[in-house]
Write a protein that holds these residues in place. Structure first.
Motif, PDB file in Angstrom:
ATOM      1  N   THR A   1       0.863  -1.179   0.000  1.00 24.68           N
ATOM      2  CA  THR A   1       0.000   0.000   0.000  1.00 24.68           C
ATOM      3  C   THR A   1       0.900   1.230   0.000  1.00 24.68           C
ATOM      4  O   THR A   1       1.770   1.370   0.856  1.00 24.68           O
ATOM      5  N   PHE A   2       0.687   2.119  -0.956  1.00 21.44           N
ATOM      6  CA  PHE A   2       1.401   3.389  -0.994  1.00 21.44           C
ATOM      7  C   PHE A   2       0.670   4.377  -0.087  1.00 21.44           C
ATOM      8  O   PHE A   2      -0.518   4.642  -0.274  1.00 21.44           O
ATOM      9  N   VAL A   3       1.375   4.922   0.904  1.00 20.49           N
ATOM     10  CA  VAL A   3       0.827   5.920   1.815  1.00 20.49           C
ATOM     11  C   VAL A   3       1.448   7.260   1.424  1.00 20.49           C
ATOM     12  O   VAL A   3       2.671   7.431   1.506  1.00 20.49           O
ATOM     13  N   LEU A   4       0.621   8.192   0.992  1.00 23.28           N
ATOM     14  CA  LEU A   4       1.074   9.420   0.345  1.00 23.28           C
ATOM     15  C   LEU A   4       0.924  10.611   1.285  1.00 23.28           C
ATOM     16  O   LEU A   4      -0.152  10.836   1.853  1.00 23.28           O
ATOM     17  N   VAL A   5       2.004  11.389   1.431  1.00 20.13           N
ATOM     18  CA  VAL A   5       2.032  12.534   2.347  1.00 20.13           C
ATOM     19  C   VAL A   5       2.271  13.810   1.547  1.00 20.13           C
ATOM     20  O   VAL A   5       3.304  13.955   0.883  1.00 20.13           O
ATOM     21  N   HIS A   6       1.333  14.729   1.627  1.00 18.96           N
ATOM     22  CA  HIS A   6       1.371  15.954   0.818  1.00 18.96           C
ATOM     23  C   HIS A   6       2.328  16.986   1.390  1.00 18.96           C
ATOM     24  O   HIS A   6       2.801  16.878   2.523  1.00 18.96           O
ATOM     25  N   GLY A   7       2.533  18.040   0.606  1.00 19.00           N
ATOM     26  CA  GLY A   7       3.411  19.121   1.003  1.00 19.00           C
ATOM     27  C   GLY A   7       2.662  20.291   1.629  1.00 19.00           C
ATOM     28  O   GLY A   7       1.489  20.191   1.993  1.00 19.00           O
ATOM     29  N   ALA A   8       3.359  21.419   1.745  1.00 18.86           N
ATOM     30  CA  ALA A   8       2.803  22.605   2.393  1.00 18.86           C
ATOM     31  C   ALA A   8       1.615  23.147   1.612  1.00 18.86           C
ATOM     32  O   ALA A   8       1.621  23.175   0.379  1.00 18.86           O
ATOM     33  N   PHE A   9       0.593  23.585   2.356  1.00 19.86           N
ATOM     34  CA  PHE A   9      -0.613  24.211   1.810  1.00 19.86           C
ATOM     35  C   PHE A   9      -1.411  23.266   0.906  1.00 19.86           C
ATOM     36  O   PHE A   9      -2.404  23.677   0.314  1.00 19.86           O
ATOM     37  N   ALA A  10      -0.990  22.015   0.806  1.00 19.68           N
ATOM     38  CA  ALA A  10      -1.669  21.042  -0.044  1.00 19.68           C
ATOM     39  C   ALA A  10      -2.527  20.133   0.817  1.00 19.68           C
ATOM     40  O   ALA A  10      -2.737  20.367   2.014  1.00 19.68           O
TER      41      ALA A  10
END
Length: 284
Positions: free
Chosen positions: A6-15
């Motif tokens: 499972t790919f666990v995706l972590v966003h960036g700033a203000f996203a």
């Protein structure tokens, strides 16, 4: 399905998690599970007061409280750890961080390496020798123009307890600076569409020296760094510096380095190459 990661995706700033939707669609079409995590104060937890709507009242917006005030890097890490604990029940996990999300990715890997089978940084902060703020004083960041955020900054961060940016500005100079920083290779429509997914507030905590990559935990996990070759907000030179520093920290477990063409946001707007790259990392 049990052995598929499972790919666990972590966003960036203000996203937020919304920006990963096209990538998740491509991953699904390749047969892969993924979950995009909204960090605290992001996504449907974000603050969008009436003053931010049109016609804007920026004087009022400058003093409006925001839900992200007081959110810390530890809070971000806890949110991701919770998702990893649930995902890990179904098999291996691959933790993917983009941009400022790399800071959270590193903090999570420092705390719970047992939950992660592979780390992937996509033009993401991976602080090793310095704190994130200190990298901005280094020669590799000399060409980064901070004017885009400075021109669109709303309110006093120290008084608000958060960073607030007016991404709904129509000022040509601010829009041009944003596009240069994030999306110079996108069409104007693609750029403005993505800009409208940004939320106005971001937390202030980028970590301390204790949150840099730790050899005894983070350093045990197989890792990949995906360079974005035309990134103007996190230039290849600083991406390469963090790769070198990380490899020096754990020479027996260096980064596997890949490169995608394009700007800071292109891989999310046109995600097929990125999805194929990620799928290739876990292919038997």
């Amino acid at each position: 399905m049990q052995n598929l990661p499972t790919f666990v995706l972590v966003h960036g700033a203000f996203a937020n998690s919304f920006s990963f939707a096209p990538l998740q669609a491509e991953l699904a079409l390749l047969g892969h599970r993924s979950v995009a995590v909204d960090l605290p104060g992001h996504g449907f937890e974000a603050t969008y007061p009436e003053a931010y709507q049109a016609p804007q009242d920026l004087d009022a917006h400058a003093t409006e409280p925001g839900s992200i005030k007081g959110v810390t890097l530890a809070d971000n890490a806890a949110r991701v750890i919770e998702a990893l604990e649930r995902a890990k029940r179904n098999g291996p996990t691959v933790l993917v961080g983009h941009s400022r999300g790399g800071i959270t990715t590193t903090a999570v890997a420092n705390a719970r390496p047992d939950l992660i089978d592979r780390l992937v940084y996509v033009s993401a902060w991976c602080p090793v020798d310095l704190n994130v703020g200190d990298y901005y004083t280094q020669p590799e960041m000399a060409d980064v123009d901070a004017g885009a955020f400075a021109a669109a900054l709303v309110g006093n961060p120290a008084e608000l307890g958060l960073l607030r940016v007016n991404f709904r500005t129509a000022a040509p100079s601010a829009l041009a600076a944003f596009k240069h920083a994030f999306a110079a290779d996108l069409t104007d429509d693609e750029f403005r569409t993505f800009l409208n997914t940004f939320q106005p507030d971001e937390n202030l905590d980028t970590g301390t020296s204790a949150d840099r990559a730790q050899a005894t935990t983070w350093g045990l996990i197989p890792r990949t760094y995906v360079r974005l070759a035309a990134d103007a907000s996190l230039p290849p030179a600083v991406q390469d510096r963090m790769i070198r520093e990380a490899d020096a920290l754990t020479p027996g477990n260096p980064f596997e380095v890949r490169t995608l063409e394009g700007s800071h946001l292109r891989w999310l707007v046109h995600p097929k190459p990125a999805a194929e790259l990620l799928a290739g990392l876990v292919r038997p």
